[in-house]
Design an enzyme around this catalytic site. Structure first.
Site, PDB file in Angstrom:
ATOM      1  N   THR A  88      14.663  21.909  18.164  1.00 32.81           N
ATOM      2  CA  THR A  88      14.333  21.343  19.249  1.00 32.81           C
ATOM      3  C   THR A  88      14.455  19.765  19.789  1.00 32.81           C
ATOM      4  OG1 THR A  88      12.360  20.603  17.862  1.00 32.81           O
ATOM      5  CG2 THR A  88      11.828  22.070  19.589  1.00 32.81           C
ATOM      6  N   LYS A 121      15.073  23.267  10.828  1.00 27.47           N
ATOM      7  CA  LYS A 121      15.241  22.232  12.019  1.00 27.47           C
ATOM      8  C   LYS A 121      14.900  20.921  11.967  1.00 27.47           C
ATOM      9  CE  LYS A 121      12.485  21.516  14.929  1.00 27.47           C
ATOM     10  NZ  LYS A 121      11.581  20.909  15.813  1.00 27.47           N
ATOM     11  N   THR A 163       8.782  17.932  13.933  1.00 30.07           N
ATOM     12  CA  THR A 163       8.499  18.588  13.340  1.00 30.07           C
ATOM     13  C   THR A 163      10.035  19.247  11.937  1.00 30.07           C
ATOM     14  OG1 THR A 163       6.337  19.584  13.789  1.00 30.07           O
ATOM     15  CG2 THR A 163       6.947  20.928  12.089  1.00 30.07           C
ATOM     16  N   GLU A 185      16.191  10.316  13.712  1.00 33.62           N
ATOM     17  CA  GLU A 185      16.659  10.449  15.158  1.00 33.62           C
ATOM     18  C   GLU A 185      17.151   9.274  14.507  1.00 33.62           C
ATOM     19  OE1 GLU A 185      12.834  12.297  17.048  1.00 33.62           O
ATOM     20  OE2 GLU A 185      12.752  10.285  15.567  1.00 33.62           O
ATOM     21  N   ASN A 222      12.684   7.495  20.877  1.00 30.48           N
ATOM     22  CA  ASN A 222      11.087   7.404  21.005  1.00 30.48           C
ATOM     23  C   ASN A 222      10.164   6.382  21.727  1.00 30.48           C
ATOM     24  OD1 ASN A 222      10.692   9.773  17.900  1.00 30.48           O
ATOM     25  ND2 ASN A 222      11.901   7.615  17.272  1.00 30.48           N
TER      26      ASN A 222
END
Lengths: 406, 406
Positions: A154, A180, A191, A278, A401
């Protein structure tokens, strides 16, 4: 999103006899890519799994926990773009529909069909899109591992695959795995979903044992932002098509070699998730030694790895060992300030509770300018040790985020 | 560093009979400001304190824990610019020197002299600078509360003071308090140090009881970045000069009023720290209801308030209630996904485990554009409730902490 500076190339991966991966376009989001992945397994495939401990887990996780108890699998469906989490009864209906449709197609039990979903929370998986996507997948030819790794992703910035093999007497068995996750952790699009496939013949009990043991030292030792996904899942499937004569089981010949290969695969997968953390610019290994016991060492390691102050210091290439001291102290584990030693990249900055008088920051500064960072914390009170992995906390994390949904 | 957008003006503060504050320039850092604050108390002043639970605490905290057991105080010295933490025996020597120098000056016991230090970690407090700074303070005239609040600050972007009063029978007693901290939490320059002064005559045991009770619902319910300082300290001093005839003690007349005033002061002080949280643009109140019990509610509230994903969502003015669900689920407390309700600013986004069909995001979006944010989480399983406070996680937090020491 730009490719992570810590990304690794997708490796050459072996075919796993008894596994056929296919991808399709369900269109869960308004995007031009495959977002439904369908793995078909031969009869006799055994399965094991580990799942998130988040109480608010998805219907997929609730079903999956029960299914691994039965120990057998014929298919796995992964939906990307919608996590189907926090969707009540409609979420459960979506999973049941997918299980039923695949069971009809393969003439198997619905409980042989595993389902995972990842993506936005609180929106029930659209039943019609799932149905049409699956029908499309049934009619497709097999895809590559890389295509499957891309289709389950994703917010991932690169596809993630690893491979290993083990010798069982004279039979070589292969393991291929994809994962992932970009963040351990995020409940939205990040996730962690990992899938391990092997052609070995393995009892589901021993497969579960291997996965549990590996999980403890790998997936449970990584953190990106301390948040725990509602959908985290790692499943292992063993088709038994390699031809190893003796089923791999507790105390069987080759059991140790197989367990070691599973551990190796899990460690590699876990590292890939951190490398796509991230906003990550640096991969951080935190090695804790001298703790009261291994569990205590792991908790101390996670306290360091989860500390925003430690992670921002590394982002700033700052050998701020005081923040590591703080993180050790807040972990709530046995520690003695006056026996504690902290180092970066193999150079001690403080030993036995004191800054080193002759501490030379130059090699530490050079180490911190690199991509691969090592933090050592020696508690000096026992033999417990653990290694955990994380990434730095950067402006890119905030940008990803704070702006994700809007 | 710019003044926090959440800053509040320094209030008019009453004199507290029996307390004389003075400031001086010890020069702990190369800066042009007062950095040593000296409070002198009349004989008979009682004291109470709460301290960090960080195992790697400073020598100041170790001494302070013992001193509050004795219950009496004649002086408080606060050093800003050097935390004297993780400095081994030399750190203890520095505290002992300060205690001895003040005890000679005031002709009191060294144990009547409280010391706090805040600033960089791992560098012993320079003994000569402390000695000269103290001598300078002894010779100074009294300063204002605001001057004292500024002198104890480090990375704080505004001075923080609060005041309250209580009626004990016919006697009005005054409370004045100052605090520093910009982050609960950071071990470097952002330690939380709070000081409460009252002219009431209070037994040290009851003062400690009031402070413990208030601490649980105020300082222990705020978080900026989940990190715990090695030096966090809150001390309360009661000079007894207000003239209340009956000592305030357990079950004495006015005990409840006094306890309520202390609680009010602590809540205000705690909020000021959050309002100066590193990089904070928004003040966030998290109200948890319907939990199994109050302690469980507080732990769930802190899981929400510490979640980087929740805090970045608020920074992005994004009503991402899925992240709140995730944080509730990861808290490890009793919860039932299908009874959980989440709201922002008084509007429910999800009830009983499901997104609201008629959810109107407009009022929520308007609320999130403001400075004061409210998150509600109702567990729906019991009567436990708690409120915690935090701030959002912004680019400014990264800028402050990735670039602090270098």
């Amino acid at each position: 999103m730009n490719r992570s500076p810590l990304a690794q190339p997708f490796p050459a991966m072996p075919q796993i006899a008894g596994v056929v991966p296919r991808v399709a376009r369900a269109g869960y989001k308004n995007w031009d890519r495959c977002d439904l992945t369908f793995f078909e397994f031969v009869e006799g495939t055994s399965v094991a799994g580990v799942f998130t401990r988040n109480i608010c887990c998805s219907a997929e996780v609730e079903f999956g926990r029960g299914q691994v108890q039965l120990g057998q699998a014929r298919a796995l469906v992964v939906n990307a773009g919608n996590s189907n989490a926090f969707t009540g009864i409609r979420g459960r209906e979506a999973v049941e529909q997918i299980m039923g449709q695949v069971a009809s197609q393969l003439d198997c039990l619905p409980s042989d069909v595993f389902v995972s979903s990842t993506g936005v929370i609180g929106v029930p998986l659209p039943l019609d899109k799932a149905r049409h996507g699956l029908a499309q997948a049934f009619a497709s030819s097999a895809c590559t591992w890389q295509e499957a790794a891309e289709a389950i992703g994703t917010t991932d910035t690169f596809p993630k695959g690893v491979t290993a093999s083990a010798m069982l007497a004279t039979t070589r068995v292969e393991i291929a795995a994809i994962i992932k996750g970009s963040g351990m952790i995020a409940p939205d699009m990040a996730t962690m979903l990992g899938y391990i496939f092997t052609d070995a013949a393995v009892s589901s009990q021993f497969l579960q044992h291997c996965l549990d043991a590996a999980n403890k030292a790998t997936f449970s030792c990584i953190t990106v932002d301390s948040d725990t996904s509602t959908s985290d899942t790692v499943l292992a499937f063993a088709t038994g098509r390699a031809g190893n004569e003796t089923l791999v089981d507790f105390d069987s010949p080759g059991a140790d070699a197989f367990a070691a290969a599973i551990h190796d695969v899990c460690r590699q997968l876990a590292h890939l998730v951190v490398r796509d953390g991230e906003g990550a610019h640096k991969f951080i290994e935190v090695a804790v030694t001298g703790a009261q016991d291994d569990d205590s060492a792991r908790r101390i390691g996670l306290a360091i790895a989860n500390s925003p102050l430690v992670k921002t210091a590394i982002a700033g290439e700052d050998a701020n060992w005081g923040r590591v001291v703080m993180a050790v102290g807040k972990a709530g584990e046995p520690a003695d300030r006056d026996r504690l030693s902290i180092g970066f990249g193999g150079t001690w900055a403080a030993r036995n509770g004191l800054p080193l008088a002759d501490y030379d920051e130059a090699p530490v500064a050079a180490h911190l300018r690199g991509r691969e960072i090592r933090i050592d914390a020696d508690l000096g009170i026992g033999g417990g040790r653990a290694t955990v992995w994380t990434c730095d906390l950067t402006h890119d994390y905030i940008a990803i985020n704070a702006d994700y949904r809007t």
